[in-house]
Design a protein around this motif. Sequence first.
Motif, PDB file in Angstrom:
ATOM      1  N   ASN A  87      -1.530 -18.658 -32.736  1.00  0.00           N
ATOM      2  CA  ASN A  87      -1.885 -19.996 -32.263  1.00  0.00           C
ATOM      3  C   ASN A  87      -3.145 -19.957 -31.407  1.00  0.00           C
ATOM      4  O   ASN A  87      -3.418 -20.848 -30.635  1.00  0.00           O
ATOM      5  N   LEU A  88      -3.908 -18.885 -31.567  1.00  0.00           N
ATOM      6  CA  LEU A  88      -5.138 -18.687 -30.813  1.00  0.00           C
ATOM      7  C   LEU A  88      -6.177 -18.056 -31.726  1.00  0.00           C
ATOM      8  O   LEU A  88      -5.880 -17.114 -32.458  1.00  0.00           O
ATOM      9  N   ILE A  89      -7.388 -18.588 -31.684  1.00  0.00           N
ATOM     10  CA  ILE A  89      -8.511 -17.998 -32.414  1.00  0.00           C
ATOM     11  C   ILE A  89      -9.522 -17.535 -31.373  1.00  0.00           C
ATOM     12  O   ILE A  89      -9.865 -18.284 -30.456  1.00  0.00           O
ATOM     13  N   VAL A  90      -9.981 -16.307 -31.503  1.00  0.00           N
ATOM     14  CA  VAL A  90     -11.042 -15.785 -30.640  1.00  0.00           C
ATOM     15  C   VAL A  90     -12.140 -15.259 -31.556  1.00  0.00           C
ATOM     16  O   VAL A  90     -11.879 -14.436 -32.427  1.00  0.00           O
ATOM     17  N   SER A  91     -13.355 -15.766 -31.364  1.00  0.00           N
ATOM     18  CA  SER A  91     -14.492 -15.345 -32.176  1.00  0.00           C
ATOM     19  C   SER A  91     -15.617 -14.859 -31.279  1.00  0.00           C
ATOM     20  O   SER A  91     -15.874 -15.437 -30.229  1.00  0.00           O
ATOM     21  N   ASN A  92     -16.278 -13.810 -31.722  1.00  0.00           N
ATOM     22  CA  ASN A  92     -17.457 -13.282 -31.052  1.00  0.00           C
ATOM     23  C   ASN A  92     -18.600 -13.397 -32.046  1.00  0.00           C
ATOM     24  O   ASN A  92     -18.602 -12.714 -33.066  1.00  0.00           O
ATOM     25  N   LEU A 116     -10.610 -25.927 -34.481  1.00  0.00           N
ATOM     26  CA  LEU A 116      -9.165 -25.870 -34.253  1.00  0.00           C
ATOM     27  C   LEU A 116      -8.511 -26.273 -35.568  1.00  0.00           C
ATOM     28  O   LEU A 116      -8.775 -27.350 -36.084  1.00  0.00           O
ATOM     29  N   THR A 117      -7.671 -25.409 -36.101  1.00  0.00           N
ATOM     30  CA  THR A 117      -6.969 -25.726 -37.332  1.00  0.00           C
ATOM     31  C   THR A 117      -5.522 -26.073 -37.008  1.00  0.00           C
ATOM     32  O   THR A 117      -5.106 -26.005 -35.846  1.00  0.00           O
ATOM     33  N   VAL A 118      -4.754 -26.411 -38.004  1.00  0.00           N
ATOM     34  CA  VAL A 118      -3.369 -26.820 -37.820  1.00  0.00           C
ATOM     35  C   VAL A 118      -2.584 -25.753 -37.066  1.00  0.00           C
ATOM     36  O   VAL A 118      -2.596 -24.585 -37.422  1.00  0.00           O
ATOM     37  N   GLY A 119      -1.931 -26.172 -35.995  1.00  0.00           N
ATOM     38  CA  GLY A 119      -1.089 -25.268 -35.227  1.00  0.00           C
ATOM     39  C   GLY A 119      -1.824 -24.368 -34.262  1.00  0.00           C
ATOM     40  O   GLY A 119      -1.199 -23.630 -33.507  1.00  0.00           O
ATOM     41  N   MET A 120      -3.142 -24.395 -34.286  1.00  0.00           N
ATOM     42  CA  MET A 120      -3.922 -23.557 -33.378  1.00  0.00           C
ATOM     43  C   MET A 120      -4.090 -24.299 -32.067  1.00  0.00           C
ATOM     44  O   MET A 120      -4.705 -25.355 -32.014  1.00  0.00           O
ATOM     45  N   GLY A 121      -3.542 -23.751 -31.014  1.00  0.00           N
ATOM     46  CA  GLY A 121      -3.604 -24.395 -29.713  1.00  0.00           C
ATOM     47  C   GLY A 121      -4.947 -24.228 -29.032  1.00  0.00           C
ATOM     48  O   GLY A 121      -5.410 -25.117 -28.328  1.00  0.00           O
ATOM     49  N   ILE A 122      -5.580 -23.070 -29.258  1.00  0.00           N
ATOM     50  CA  ILE A 122      -6.818 -22.764 -28.532  1.00  0.00           C
ATOM     51  C   ILE A 122      -7.788 -22.028 -29.449  1.00  0.00           C
ATOM     52  O   ILE A 122      -7.399 -21.153 -30.215  1.00  0.00           O
TER      53      ILE A 122
END
Length: 166
Positions: A87-92, A116-122
Amino acid sequence: MSTRNAGDELGNFVHAMVASLCTDVEDPVERLSAIHTGMNSAKALAEDLQSQQSVGLTDFAPPLLLSLLFKGFRAAKLEDKLPLGSNLIVSNVPGPPLQLYMAGARIEHIVPVGPLTVGMGINVTVFSYGECVDVGVQADPNLVDDPWELLDGAKAELDRLLTAAG
């Protein structure tokens, strides 16, 4: 992770991967080391899997269709019924190392905005530009009550890491 090869045309070449944030490791330096080790392992696995994958959903589905699919997924409240992998995406995102200008004006910062995609909180996107690093954070208000509390905690942990690293 980036899947760009030397000589690739312009555009994004990325592949999602899952890795631990090692929140169970108390020492900030040891935590960063464990995250680094885990990310390297996840990247190697993702590269192996990608070499065997012929085509992915985002390779042929236009953004409008994906948006409609995500809206339908959310309208049916499927995120409440199906387990999500994260539920978290981190990109560099490494940006240009040189100074850029627009209409003659020096660009000071490039603030990243990740999806932010479905279900992704952050979504946390880190973007380097010249000698600066900028961070953009998007939070779904339906899933994250107080994003400022998370940002305060992240800053405190960064301070701990810098102190521990000397």
